[in-house]
Design a protein around this motif. Sequence first.
Motif, mmCIF file in Angstrom:
data_model
loop_
_atom_site.group_PDB
_atom_site.id
_atom_site.type_symbol
_atom_site.label_atom_id
_atom_site.label_comp_id
_atom_site.label_asym_id
_atom_site.label_seq_id
_atom_site.Cartn_x
_atom_site.Cartn_y
_atom_site.Cartn_z
ATOM 1 N N LEU A 1 0.853 -1.187 0.000
ATOM 2 C CA LEU A 1 0.000 0.000 0.000
ATOM 3 C C LEU A 1 0.889 1.237 0.000
ATOM 4 O O LEU A 1 1.883 1.300 0.729
ATOM 5 C CB LEU A 1 -0.908 0.012 1.223
ATOM 6 N N LEU A 2 0.538 2.223 -0.803
ATOM 7 C CA LEU A 2 1.352 3.427 -0.911
ATOM 8 C C LEU A 2 0.895 4.526 0.036
ATOM 9 O O LEU A 2 1.588 5.532 0.193
ATOM 10 C CB LEU A 2 1.321 3.944 -2.361
ATOM 11 N N ASP A 3 -0.276 4.347 0.640
ATOM 12 C CA ASP A 3 -0.782 5.365 1.559
ATOM 13 C C ASP A 3 -1.706 4.709 2.568
ATOM 14 O O ASP A 3 -1.965 3.507 2.516
ATOM 15 C CB ASP A 3 -1.513 6.475 0.800
ATOM 16 N N ASN A 4 -2.171 5.493 3.510
ATOM 17 C CA ASN A 4 -3.120 4.992 4.499
ATOM 18 C C ASN A 4 -4.454 4.686 3.818
ATOM 19 O O ASN A 4 -4.809 5.294 2.802
ATOM 20 C CB ASN A 4 -3.332 6.020 5.605
ATOM 21 N N ARG A 5 -5.206 3.755 4.395
ATOM 22 C CA ARG A 5 -6.504 3.377 3.843
ATOM 23 C C ARG A 5 -7.519 3.233 4.962
ATOM 24 O O ARG A 5 -7.159 3.076 6.142
ATOM 25 C CB ARG A 5 -6.398 2.048 3.078
ATOM 26 N N ILE A 6 -8.779 3.255 4.580
ATOM 27 C CA ILE A 6 -9.884 2.909 5.468
ATOM 28 C C ILE A 6 -10.518 1.642 4.920
ATOM 29 O O ILE A 6 -10.825 1.559 3.725
ATOM 30 C CB ILE A 6 -10.937 4.028 5.536
ATOM 31 N N VAL A 7 -10.694 0.630 5.783
ATOM 32 C CA VAL A 7 -11.258 -0.644 5.336
ATOM 33 C C VAL A 7 -12.369 -1.068 6.287
ATOM 34 O O VAL A 7 -12.440 -0.612 7.436
ATOM 35 C CB VAL A 7 -10.186 -1.755 5.278
ATOM 36 N N SER A 8 -13.223 -1.923 5.795
ATOM 37 C CA SER A 8 -14.251 -2.525 6.629
ATOM 38 C C SER A 8 -13.598 -3.510 7.591
ATOM 39 O O SER A 8 -12.734 -4.306 7.187
ATOM 40 C CB SER A 8 -15.272 -3.243 5.751
ATOM 41 N N LEU A 9 -13.985 -3.452 8.850
ATOM 42 C CA LEU A 9 -13.458 -4.418 9.815
ATOM 43 C C LEU A 9 -13.818 -5.835 9.394
ATOM 44 O O LEU A 9 -13.010 -6.761 9.549
ATOM 45 C CB LEU A 9 -14.012 -4.125 11.215
ATOM 46 N N ARG A 10 -15.007 -6.013 8.847
ATOM 47 C CA ARG A 10 -15.424 -7.338 8.391
ATOM 48 C C ARG A 10 -14.487 -7.853 7.296
ATOM 49 O O ARG A 10 -14.115 -9.025 7.299
ATOM 50 C CB ARG A 10 -16.866 -7.268 7.891
ATOM 51 N N GLU A 11 -14.110 -6.989 6.360
ATOM 52 C CA GLU A 11 -13.163 -7.409 5.330
ATOM 53 C C GLU A 11 -11.805 -7.735 5.936
ATOM 54 O O GLU A 11 -11.174 -8.725 5.573
ATOM 55 C CB GLU A 11 -12.995 -6.330 4.267
ATOM 56 N N LEU A 12 -11.352 -6.899 6.871
ATOM 57 C CA LEU A 12 -10.055 -7.147 7.495
ATOM 58 C C LEU A 12 -10.035 -8.493 8.208
ATOM 59 O O LEU A 12 -9.043 -9.240 8.125
ATOM 60 C CB LEU A 12 -9.734 -6.023 8.478
#
Length: 384
Positions: free
Chosen positions: A137-148
Amino acid sequence: MSDTPRSTIVLPTLSTLPAPWHSENGTPAPRRLIAADDILRAEAAYRLACEGTALLWHGDYPGALRLLNAMRRRAERRRPRPAPTVAAEAFHQHRRERARLARVLGLLLVPLDAGHRVPLHRAPDVREACTAAYGPLLDNRIVSLRELLGVIGAHQWRIRGVEVPALGARIHPHYGVFSPVRGEYVDLLARAPLPPAAHTHPIAYDLGTGTGVLAALLARRGLRRILVTDTNPRALACALDNAHRLGLTDRVETAGGGLYPPGHDQAALVVCNPPWLPGRPSSTLDEGVYDRDSRMLHGFLDGLADRLLPGGEGWLILSDLAEHLGQRSRADLLGAVSRAGLRVTGRLDTVPRHPRATTPDRADPVLRAARWAEVTSLWRLAAT
């Protein structure tokens, strides 16, 4: 997460996500967003998510897990009434409910930095799992906890592998690649007699290879060259990884991201285990279950006759669950075989051993009956 009522709390509203949105299944970024922590009660969180408001978690990581579980309990408590008595409608209702559950639970979000770290207190080290799934990853991201959590669970499957008795070895599924947990279809391929052409021209295709488990088994059965295809790049990488682990890299090779390998080379054996249910997949992993408009099934059948050597066969491995759910009839299947210039030379059947077929499910009697009746078959097809 406690269910104790609490007075109304005013939560900060965020105008935009503080980092780019990332979703592996293509879910669009949420339009409404609030900051959330342990002050937010489960009932309020569930109501907000049902309304389409995303919750960006700022508390500690275990608190996010507790909230997600509390939201899941509420979502699963909601059951539509009256329950359908027709299998086709029960199937569609089941899919709608699963989609609603995924949509609601997918709105609890967590940050992920460019080093694949979750910058929350008491968060686990997810760097290895995220690197395997997402790459750099080249930068910070926001992800779904369920996906994580799916990423973390998939990495554990990849590390441990899945025991495949017919192969006498373990297969290691990658993230986004359907795991061979239903071993009965592998058993069918292990006991099906090889076609006559395979003894003189031991070349085979494995179409939609997934983890490469069928290609590995064909190699163990003596075929010298197996060309594997898949529309999912992760599956092709997974198949090669498993071939390497099993010492079969001299026999298994990738041949492109379409259905059939490019060119018009003929093979002694063409194997295809398409998704068993017509329907639109909602994720890459779903593509191992749902075949939109039966495109892969018909693509395999329509292209098979021209790809077979004299004395060669195509092996279609397919469950009849779609027939019991009213999604496809046996006449539809046999008609497609005939129109493709093929004939059935034999069939091997087996019954499933997966938990849904052996564990009672009182809440879903119609789908349960369909699973009880399910038969998985290996259809042996030859050109007319």
